[in-house]
Design a protein around this motif. Structure first.
Motif, PDB file in Angstrom:
ATOM      1  N   ARG A  29      -4.595   7.051  -0.443  1.00 58.18           N
ATOM      2  CA  ARG A  29      -5.461   7.583  -1.497  1.00 58.18           C
ATOM      3  C   ARG A  29      -6.151   9.014  -1.001  1.00 58.18           C
ATOM      4  O   ARG A  29      -7.025   9.483  -1.705  1.00 58.18           O
ATOM      5  N   SER A  30      -6.174   9.291   0.326  1.00 59.43           N
ATOM      6  CA  SER A  30      -6.818  10.363   0.835  1.00 59.43           C
ATOM      7  C   SER A  30      -5.698  11.384   0.832  1.00 59.43           C
ATOM      8  O   SER A  30      -6.379  12.533   0.893  1.00 59.43           O
ATOM      9  N   SER A  31      -4.548  11.262   0.449  1.00 60.09           N
ATOM     10  CA  SER A  31      -3.719  12.350   0.291  1.00 60.09           C
ATOM     11  C   SER A  31      -3.945  13.185  -1.184  1.00 60.09           C
ATOM     12  O   SER A  31      -4.300  12.460  -2.298  1.00 60.09           O
ATOM     13  N   GLU A  32      -3.900  14.471  -0.979  1.00 63.76           N
ATOM     14  CA  GLU A  32      -3.891  15.341  -2.278  1.00 63.76           C
ATOM     15  C   GLU A  32      -2.647  15.927  -2.809  1.00 63.76           C
ATOM     16  O   GLU A  32      -2.832  16.449  -3.503  1.00 63.76           O
ATOM     17  N   THR A  89      -6.014  14.082 -10.505  1.00 60.15           N
ATOM     18  CA  THR A  89      -5.503  15.242  -9.990  1.00 60.15           C
ATOM     19  C   THR A  89      -4.257  15.602  -9.474  1.00 60.15           C
ATOM     20  O   THR A  89      -3.669  16.577  -9.399  1.00 60.15           O
ATOM     21  N   ARG A  90      -3.443  14.335  -9.193  1.00 59.87           N
ATOM     22  CA  ARG A  90      -2.036  14.508  -8.754  1.00 59.87           C
ATOM     23  C   ARG A  90      -1.031  14.147  -9.644  1.00 59.87           C
ATOM     24  O   ARG A  90      -1.245  13.403 -10.382  1.00 59.87           O
ATOM     25  N   TRP A  91      -0.138  15.167  -9.864  1.00 58.29           N
ATOM     26  CA  TRP A  91       0.998  14.974 -10.831  1.00 58.29           C
ATOM     27  C   TRP A  91       1.928  13.981 -10.094  1.00 58.29           C
ATOM     28  O   TRP A  91       2.196  13.760  -8.866  1.00 58.29           O
ATOM     29  N   VAL A  92       2.507  13.201 -11.068  1.00 57.85           N
ATOM     30  CA  VAL A  92       3.261  11.994 -10.366  1.00 57.85           C
ATOM     31  C   VAL A  92       4.742  12.014 -11.460  1.00 57.85           C
ATOM     32  O   VAL A  92       4.586  11.977 -12.377  1.00 57.85           O
ATOM     33  N   HIS A  93       5.695  12.155 -10.612  1.00 56.42           N
ATOM     34  CA  HIS A  93       7.004  12.211 -11.223  1.00 56.42           C
ATOM     35  C   HIS A  93       7.831  11.139 -10.793  1.00 56.42           C
ATOM     36  O   HIS A  93       8.173  10.864  -9.733  1.00 56.42           O
ATOM     37  N   ALA A 153      -0.650  -2.542  -4.266  1.00 57.83           N
ATOM     38  CA  ALA A 153       0.533  -1.873  -5.337  1.00 57.83           C
ATOM     39  C   ALA A 153       1.760  -1.468  -4.218  1.00 57.83           C
ATOM     40  O   ALA A 153       1.273  -0.586  -3.200  1.00 57.83           O
ATOM     41  N   GLY A 154       2.839  -1.656  -4.502  1.00 52.15           N
ATOM     42  CA  GLY A 154       3.797  -1.437  -3.804  1.00 52.15           C
ATOM     43  C   GLY A 154       4.276  -2.495  -2.818  1.00 52.15           C
ATOM     44  O   GLY A 154       5.353  -2.433  -1.915  1.00 52.15           O
ATOM     45  N   GLN A 155       3.563  -3.589  -2.268  1.00 51.40           N
ATOM     46  CA  GLN A 155       3.831  -4.506  -1.472  1.00 51.40           C
ATOM     47  C   GLN A 155       4.852  -5.557  -1.954  1.00 51.40           C
ATOM     48  O   GLN A 155       5.102  -5.562  -3.428  1.00 51.40           O
ATOM     49  N   TYR A 156       5.419  -6.399  -1.298  1.00 51.21           N
ATOM     50  CA  TYR A 156       6.126  -7.337  -1.855  1.00 51.21           C
ATOM     51  C   TYR A 156       5.935  -8.830  -1.023  1.00 51.21           C
ATOM     52  O   TYR A 156       5.080  -8.906  -0.245  1.00 51.21           O
ATOM     53  N   GLU A 171      -1.349   1.519 -10.393  1.00 56.39           N
ATOM     54  CA  GLU A 171      -2.617   1.545  -9.672  1.00 56.39           C
ATOM     55  C   GLU A 171      -3.172   3.022  -9.675  1.00 56.39           C
ATOM     56  O   GLU A 171      -4.582   3.235  -9.886  1.00 56.39           O
ATOM     57  N   LEU A 172      -2.314   4.081  -9.861  1.00 50.42           N
ATOM     58  CA  LEU A 172      -2.745   5.459  -9.857  1.00 50.42           C
ATOM     59  C   LEU A 172      -3.391   5.699 -11.316  1.00 50.42           C
ATOM     60  O   LEU A 172      -4.356   6.476 -11.521  1.00 50.42           O
TER      61      LEU A 172
END
Length: 372
Positions: A242-245, A273-277, A171-174, A266-267
């Motif tokens: 994915r290792s980031s918090e 646990t991670r807020w996504v804006h 996800a995110g690739q072109y 993908e998320l």
């Protein structure tokens, strides 16, 4: 290494403002050295030279960063398999490149510059050939168009299925796309707008200005379900850590929504646990073609929020203004992983906002259609 990089950048200033001449000389020399190479290129060469030169320049500028240098060139080598480029072709291109650089640079060129470019090109081709040799996938996939939806006169959303072999992407690739029925041997990159899936389905968001041709024009106005496209190996590093918090900020302008939508999908498969804006901007409400799909994701996932904005629609019932300015009003974003996708102007402005906000550069990834 520092002196090597200095020589490359210093010598590039002699030709940087004469890219058209450099491109013309390069191709003229290339096809004179090996006329058979002409068959690998499209009938209409306009724009092809800029992409080749951009790849060479980017490669030269990453020489001082071994990790990026290696990753970028191996990916580039895998991607160039779609052109059927062989090792012997790289040798011929190297001769043509050096000849073009010497000719365009004129009296300012010297033996140090010449040797630096020889060494750089040797390193470039070594990495590209290694990347190509290590890839067990086909040079490109045939993909059948399944659906084609128009949004206004200039935007389309297509879904297609890669045939024969699974197409591995993140996800995110072109990927590079060719429309062989209408524009053989002409490729253009598009972000995949959905996360990887077992059905090998890919979604593309395409916009083309009124009257424009080439690949985007064909994908918007001429392609229909049942047509076959060619899709090359995925590239790009605007992928999730994915290792980031850290919480996540996503900023999309127009069809720059494509990779952002893929990241959110993908998320949706694992995030708890991670807020996504997500900030999604366009000129008018009618241009926010993907808003309904985003709102469906918001309804299903409590950690997700979407803020739409319009820059030229005073009647829009939401945020008004350019999306970078809207993002700045909602900060700070210093504790977030930031993903930005859109036009070059929009990405530049957003990166400036994030830098002024104090977001560390290593926490920001971006994808742009245009030269920053």
């Amino acid at each position: 290494m520092d002196d090597f990089a200095r020589l490359l950048k210093e010598s590039w200033t002699l030709v940087e403002e004469h890219r058209e001449r450099l491109s013309g000389h390069f191709y003229a020399r290339l096809f004179l050295l090996d006329p058979e190479l002409r068959k690998l290129f499209p009938v209409e060469m306009t724009g092809q030279g800029d992409r080749i030169l951009e790849a060479i320049v980017t490669a030269a500028q990453t020489v001082g960063d071994p990790e990026s240098f290696d990753e970028y060139l191996r990916s580039l080598g895998r991607d160039h398999r779609k052109y059927h480029v062989a090792a012997a072709h790289y040798e011929t291109m190297g001769v043509a490149l050096l000849d073009a650089l010497r000719s365009v640079a004129g009296d300012g060129w010297n033996l140090e510059y010449d040797q630096a470019w020889r060494d750089a090109y040797a390193a470039i081709t070594e990495k590209m050939l290694a990347g190509a040799a290590a890839d067990d996938n086909p040079p490109f996939w045939h993909a059948e168009v399944l659906t084609h939806e128009r949004y206004g006169r200039d935007t389309a959303v297509l879904t297609c299925r890669a045939l024969q072999h699974p197409l591995p992407w993140r996800a995110g690739q072109y990927v590079s796309v060719e429309v062989p029925r209408h524009l053989p041997r002409v490729w253009r990159t598009y972000s995949v707008a959905n996360a990887p899936n077992d059905d090998n389905l890919l979604e593309f968001h395409v916009r083309t200005p009124e009257g424009a041709g080439w690949v985007s024009g064909a994908l918007v106005r001429r392609v229909k379900p049942g047509d076959l496209l060619r899709v090359a190996a995925p590239m790009g590093s605007m992928t999730l850590d994915r290792s980031s918090e850290r919480d996540i900020l996503c900023v999309a302008g127009g069809v720059g929504l494509a990779p952002i939508k893929a990241l959110v999908e993908e998320l949706a498969g694992y995030n708890r646990t991670r807020w996504v804006h997500v900030f999604y901007g366009a000129r008018t409400a009618a241009d926010l073609y993907g808003l309904a799909g985003l709102q469906e994701l918001v309804a299903a996932h409590p950690w997700l929020s979407v803020t739409p904005a319009c820059s030229e629609d005073p009647d829009f019932d939401g945020e008004l203004g350019d999306i970078p300015n809207v993002v700045s009003r909602y900060g700070p974003w210093t504790a977030h992983d930031c993903y930005v996708s859109g036009s070059a102007r929009m990405v530049r402005a957003t990166l400036r906002v994030l830098a002024e906000d104090g977001v560390p550069p290593e926490n920001t990834r971006y994808d742009t259609f245009g030269n920053l």
